[in-house]
Design an enzyme around this catalytic site. Sequence first.
Site, short mmCIF file in Angstrom:
data_model
loop_
_atom_site.label_atom_id
_atom_site.label_comp_id
_atom_site.label_asym_id
_atom_site.label_seq_id
_atom_site.Cartn_x
_atom_site.Cartn_y
_atom_site.Cartn_z
N CYS A 2 26.79 54.82 -20.05
CA CYS A 2 27.09 56.14 -20.06
C CYS A 2 25.94 57.10 -19.51
O CYS A 2 24.91 56.77 -19.70
CB CYS A 2 27.43 56.40 -21.63
SG CYS A 2 28.68 55.31 -22.45
N TRP A 75 31.40 55.38 -20.70
CA TRP A 75 31.72 54.04 -20.21
C TRP A 75 32.28 53.42 -21.41
O TRP A 75 31.57 52.90 -22.06
CB TRP A 75 30.49 53.35 -19.51
CG TRP A 75 31.16 51.96 -18.59
CD1 TRP A 75 31.49 51.88 -17.51
CD2 TRP A 75 31.37 50.68 -19.15
NE1 TRP A 75 31.87 50.59 -17.10
CE2 TRP A 75 31.58 49.84 -18.31
CE3 TRP A 75 30.46 50.16 -20.64
CZ2 TRP A 75 31.55 48.47 -18.43
CZ3 TRP A 75 31.02 48.75 -20.85
CH2 TRP A 75 31.22 47.82 -19.77
N GLU A 483 25.40 36.26 -3.43
CA GLU A 483 25.43 37.64 -3.56
C GLU A 483 26.35 38.16 -2.75
O GLU A 483 26.94 39.14 -3.16
CB GLU A 483 23.99 37.91 -3.04
CG GLU A 483 23.91 39.58 -2.84
CD GLU A 483 23.60 40.33 -3.92
OE1 GLU A 483 23.83 41.72 -3.94
OE2 GLU A 483 23.66 39.60 -5.03
N HIS A 506 33.05 18.64 -3.66
CA HIS A 506 33.23 18.56 -5.10
C HIS A 506 34.20 19.26 -6.05
O HIS A 506 33.90 19.84 -6.88
CB HIS A 506 31.74 18.34 -5.64
CG HIS A 506 30.82 17.22 -5.23
ND1 HIS A 506 30.88 16.19 -5.48
CD2 HIS A 506 29.92 17.45 -3.97
CE1 HIS A 506 30.03 15.46 -4.85
NE2 HIS A 506 29.26 16.05 -3.82
N LYS A 605 26.30 51.34 -13.15
CA LYS A 605 24.82 51.05 -12.32
C LYS A 605 23.73 50.37 -13.43
O LYS A 605 23.17 49.36 -12.78
CB LYS A 605 24.41 52.44 -11.90
CG LYS A 605 23.21 51.96 -11.13
CD LYS A 605 23.45 51.21 -9.77
CE LYS A 605 22.31 51.07 -8.80
NZ LYS A 605 22.33 50.16 -7.99
#
Length: 610
Positions: A2, A75, A483, A506, A605
């Site tokens: 937030c 948030w 990534e 696999h 973030k």
Amino acid sequence: MCGIIGYVGGSENVGEILIEGLKRLEYRGYDSAGIAILKNGGIVWEKTPGKIRQLEEKIKDRDMSGNTGIAHTRWATHGEPNRQNAHPHFDCTGDIALIHNGIIENYQTIKKSLAAENHEFVTETDTEVLVHLIEKYYDGNSIEDAVQKALKLVEGTYGILVISAKEPGKIVGARNGSPVVVGIGDGEYFIASDVAAILKHTRQVIYLEDQQMIVATKDNFVTKTIEDEQVEHEIQEVDWDLEMIEKGGFPHFMLKEIFEQPETIMNAMRGRLIPGTGDAKLGGLEMTPDQLRETRRIVLIGCGTSWHAALIGEYMIEEHARIPVEVEYASEFRYRNPVMEDGTLVFAISQSGETVDTLAALREAEKRGVLSMGICNVVGSTIARESQGGVYIHAGPEIGVASTKAFTSQITVLNLLSLMIGRMRHISSSEGQDIVRAMLELPALVTNILESNEAIEKIARQYYKHNNFLYLGRGPNYPVALEGALKLKEISYVHAEGYPAAEMKHGPIALIDENMPVVFICPKDNAYQKIVGNLNEVKARKGKIIAITNEGNKEVIDMADHVIFIPRTLDFLYPILAVIPLQLLAYHIAVLRGCDVDQPRNLAKSVTVE
């Protein structure tokens, strides 16, 4: 997570100041916004789900002038993101307003007790419980005393700002596990969760520590502990400019930050490489050469992208320093009983320096008596302050939620670390000089790759409607595959998985057909022939192949549907180059799918709550 901002001072334009500050915090991720201003003996407020522009629309015809106020972007954790659950929250009388970043873990117990005392609750949030608890202790004269008493009873994390209609011209703030920074102006003070919100107005700041609070009026401020012990803080000066958090002509912060990487990689190395002897120096570690030589084990801790950087660091440090390295998810490390014997050196890696799990893991390591260092980007962050030493990556403010430039800067710093320790143990001066030369070439090589942006966008146009991707790599390029997949998931909402290429047989090979794009990171290193075998296996099953390989490698052209060539470098530096096309591919797919690139849904973030 937030975003919070408050203002007290001589300006009557508090509404404009707060809205502007909220806009600077948009990158943190949010689903609702609200504002409260002290005015004419009461509190004028508004809140709404959605974006800040919707809040602006609601208040555009209202008088939001004044000299004291608070504002918030939420948030959601407790309760769905609607107007009722948005901040600020109020006590029964409507005289106290509070905004909060964090989680009150024992709110249910407190709520039952307050309900028995006839407090009425109108939201599903944990935050509302805190403002009612403050009300319980408020005598109408000292809101800070009531905040102190209330905070002694709560468990959890918080960064809060509180105002009372009975005490105009005063703001009370406090923190525990959630960042709070105080900006010091000329007869005015700004209190926020992030320096970006206040940078337009002042560069002079102090950072509250856990269990500390601030009481501010336009004339002065006082900082003290929750236990009422006054504390002094050193005033620090922010060393980056407002222009660094602007888009600078790019359509999105993420694209701007991708294109900043030649500069940020150089900044991470600047002044730390010694070409003449092939050495690296990291003075911020504050460790003697003997301490580094005596290190028997290194533990790298991080979350998300920082964890991927740590995995690459493991390869590099073990190769050059010949020290065993373990990579731990911070969120798992803190809840088990890790072995922390003498000779262990821990590095906590975090872009923000505020990641709650990583910070808790750092504290756990320090509690066990081992040397604990930070690798982070934000100067003055909690990890930077609490670690026993560390390294700043100097990437500058990263606004896009999906990390790009911080990732390559983290890898660069881990390269410096592996070179520095390696030179003390196994690497010759000649080999060190070769490494230094290769590292100094990286910014120009990244610039070369960025020139392929349009070609990568064309590839994205062919695949942006696909809903599944597979990313494969070997050795230090396996974390690059992780990534690349994470970037696509984060901003495009496309399901993507990263795997070691050898593990494809696999299980994941069952997924491959003509509708499955497979991204290979395949440099001509010592595992190249093995990954060529993987390429052929995918081709035989009609998978669509996007290959990233060295310039001049014509063999891959016959196997892949698309080839992205990148310059040659040393094998262990290849991840820094290989990830750039993956960042661009994810970016262009997200744009083509109409996604909010800089503020992807459900993400923040800086993760400052569990």
